[in-house]
Design an enzyme around this catalytic site. Structure first.
Site, PDB file in Angstrom:
ATOM      1  N   GLU A 489      24.197 -16.393  41.115  1.00 54.82           N
ATOM      2  CA  GLU A 489      24.013 -16.787  39.783  1.00 54.82           C
ATOM      3  C   GLU A 489      25.733 -17.932  40.238  1.00 54.82           C
ATOM      4  O   GLU A 489      24.647 -19.613  39.704  1.00 54.82           O
ATOM      5  CB  GLU A 489      23.915 -16.082  38.302  1.00 54.82           C
ATOM      6  N   ASP A 552      21.460 -16.022  47.227  1.00 50.92           N
ATOM      7  CA  ASP A 552      21.625 -14.376  48.077  1.00 50.92           C
ATOM      8  C   ASP A 552      23.106 -14.345  48.951  1.00 50.92           C
ATOM      9  O   ASP A 552      23.732 -12.863  49.094  1.00 50.92           O
ATOM     10  CB  ASP A 552      20.905 -13.882  48.733  1.00 50.92           C
TER      11      ASP A 552
END
Length: 640
Positions: A489, A552
């Site tokens: 995030e 990611d």
């Protein structure tokens, strides 16, 4: 399977399969699911827990702790009063269908246009309120195109076989629903055939999922007069004045091409088709509020699309309906009861630790210039952190008043009235300051998010449990789970979309030209790394998934560095838990749907591909050039 039982030789061959193969072999997808796995197991457990609690609230064993829960209880009682819903039959939806039928001209519709939207009725365009991308402290008016029957415009391409299979399913379902609402067979067929014609006029002019994934291209400010002049048949001036109280100087148009084509789509020749399209939209939107037969028939298209063998039981559907309406209230209940302040603080500390690691990595970055580095760190330090559950919930929920069983209330009317309050509240925010303390997700949601317009990261309580996070897991396992999610995030602040927003959430280029060109090359490398990977009989779209793949990659790399900073570091455990959190077994249909519309790569590839970019993966498992998991150093992508 214990981590030590997983052989390194199997990991070297196929990492995801070595960790999850045994589980995949034995896992069964429940008949009312399209997938099962790490995320879905948590969802199922939370649903079970809350459904038990709500039955106790309904029976009086648990007393509602506040007024919002009192109102929720009344709605839950109505949602689970299946006898009453059967007695009411199609009656609740018929006034809405009649309202659409009674529109004889554009003039008729224009006279009630604002109320049409407040009543939640469909239109061939959409207006809403969001933070202004160039002045993110304030809310602005946005305009976009209409939603189609099929999930994405690509399904309407002649060469797409999925669209050719799915449209007949949608049409048959819609015809059946109209017959159940007391249209005759011929009427129902004509309505649906005509509605499909109109839907096919819309499809070429809206954005695809891939186009929408380039978030900043939504920002197309235009004078309101200019937009209004593009639309012949709708009185947008009186419409917007009825919603926000005045005609604004500016509107942000997320799909300008749609409004350029609008008069070809919506005109006197297509008026009847548009009405029929609205009828089909309205009946489909209502099925979950009516009888069990309506709910079952109304779910046929969704089940075909996702490969579910059965719909959820009516009790669970009623729980989803009531808890979804009061989502922040239920999240607050869940967070306080099942998460608590101590865990909230622990995870908050972990987020701060990940931000500190990220700051060190940015300061040591070898390809960013000094000026861009300083701005990146400034943005990182301005990041707001929300963990567990909000300190306060949206005061909108205090306005939800339910006419319960004792007051002869019915489910349909209450949901309609609450929907009207929500829409009114949304439009009341125009030109007012953005409240960054409000969450877009409830605390009982198994997910997390970053908002570029607010520069805030949110980790709801529901995701903060094993296998993502547990005091029973080692620090390395926790960093391979929730640590990587947290850093994922954070990385969104610096992905291909997030990097274009500053520390205040404004669309503002803070990069030097050279740095941004270098970043774009790295992003292209990430697109190339995933693009065209065969999956579920199709291929991964690297452009659609690039922002999530960048997040990611950055998240896993950053979490690994944090794990290495702990005394009990065990990179084997770190990588294995990374693979475990992505374990998923899905229907073939669901896999193919996600490949078309989801900005995330398939879970298996999120686990499998990203580890190949990290040098420590090769040394941890002794991966050599002949092994299945080997990737040449020059092909590995490391951005953050």
């Amino acid at each position: 399977m214990n981590n030590n039982e997983i052989s390194d030789s199997k990991i070297r061959d196929n990492f995801y399969d070595a960790v999850n193969g045994e589980w995949i072999k034995n896992a069964a997808i429940p008949s009312d699911h399209s997938s099962t796995g790490g995320f879905m197991d948590l969802v199922d457990n939370i649903d079970k827990t809350l459904m038990n609690d709500f039955e106790d609230i309904k029976s009086g064993k648990i007393k509602p702790q506040n007024n919002d829960m009192v109102e929720f209880k009344k709605l839950y009682e109505l949602a689970t009063d299946f006898d009453k819903r059967e007695q009411d039959g199609a009656k609740p939806v018929q006034p809405i269908l009649e309202k659409i039928e009674n529109i004889k001209s554009f003039d008729d519709l224009n006279k009630q246009l604002a109320n049409w939207t407040l009543d939640g009725l469909p239109l061939p365009f959409d207006f809403g309120i969001e933070a202004d991308m160039k002045n993110a402290k304030y809310n602005a008016l946005y305009a976009s195109g209409a939603g189609t029957f099929l999930p994405d415009k690509t399904y309407y391409d002649k060469e797409n076989p999925a669209g050719a299979k799915l449209m007949p399913v949608f049409k048959d379902m819609s015809k059946q629903l109209l017959v159940m609402a007391e249209y005759n067979e011929a009427q129902a067929k004509n309505i649906v055939d005509s509605a499909e014609e109109f839907d096919r006029l819309i499809a070429p002019n809206i954005k695809s999922a891939e186009e929408s994934a380039d978030f900043t291209k939504m920002y197309n400010p235009m004078s309101f007069d200019s937009l209004s002049n593009k639309v012949d048949k709708f009185d947008l001036n009186s419409y917007v004045k009825g919603l926000i109280g005045q005609i604004p100087d500016q509107v942000i148009v997320s799909e300008p091409e749609y409004f350029d084509a609008f008069n070809k789509i919506v005109n006197d020749d297509t008026f009847a088709m548009m009405k029929n399209w609205m009828l089909v939209k309205a009946i489909n939107a209502s099925t979950g509020l009516l009888t069990e037969e309506f709910r079952q028939v109304g779910g046929e298209f969704s089940r075909t699309l996702s490969g579910k063998k059965a719909s959820v039981k009516k009790e669970k559907a009623a729980y989803y309906l009531a808890s979804g309406t009061f989502d922040q209230v239920i999240g607050d209940y869940y967070g306080h009861k099942y998460f608590g302040e101590k865990a909230k603080q622990n995870v908050h500390d972990m987020v701060v630790k990940m931000i500190n690691v990220y700051e060190k990595r940015l300061s040591k970055n070898t390809w960013l210039s000094k000026d861009t580095k300083e701005m990146a760190i400034k943005k990182l330090n301005a990041l707001q952190i929300h963990v567990g559950y909000p300190d306060k919930i949206n005061p909108l929920f205090d306005t939800f008043k339910v006419n319960g069983k004792d007051e002869n209330g019915d489910l349909f009317t209450n949901i309609h009235n609450i929907g009207k309050l929500v829409i009114k509240h949304e439009f009341s925010k125009w030109n007012k300051p953005v409240d960054k303390s409000l969450w877009d997700m409830s605390a009982n949601t198994v997910n997390a998010y970053y908002s570029p317009l607010e520069n805030v990261i949110v980790f709801p309580a529901a995701i903060l449990q094993a296998p993502f996070y547990s005091l029973k897991q080692s620090s390395s396992e926790n960093f391979g789970g929730i640590g990587a999610v947290i850093a994922h995030e954070i990385s969104h602040a610096f992905d291909n979309n997030g990097c274009q927003f500053d520390e205040d959430g404004n669309l503002n280029n803070w990069w030097t030209k050279e740095d941004h060109e270098h970043f774009d090359k790295l992003a292209q490398s990430m697109i190339k790394e995933f693009n065209g990977i065969p999956f579920a009989g199709q291929k991964v779209n690297g452009k659609l998934t690039v922002s999530e793949n960048i997040a990611d990659g950055g998240g896993l790399s950053c979490a690994e560095e944090a794990a290495k900073g702990e005394e009990d570091c065990n990179l084997r455990d770190f990588f294995i838990n990374w693979a475990k959190i992505w374990r998923t077994k899905s229907t073939e249909q669901f896999k193919q749907l996600l490949l078309s519309i989801d900005v995330h790569a398939p879970s298996e590839l999120r686990a499998q591909v990203q580890v190949k970019n990290l040098a420590d993966f090769y040394t941890t498992f002794d991966v050599k050039p002949d092994d299945g998991m080997y990737m040449k150093p020059e092909d590995r992508v490391n951005i953050w």
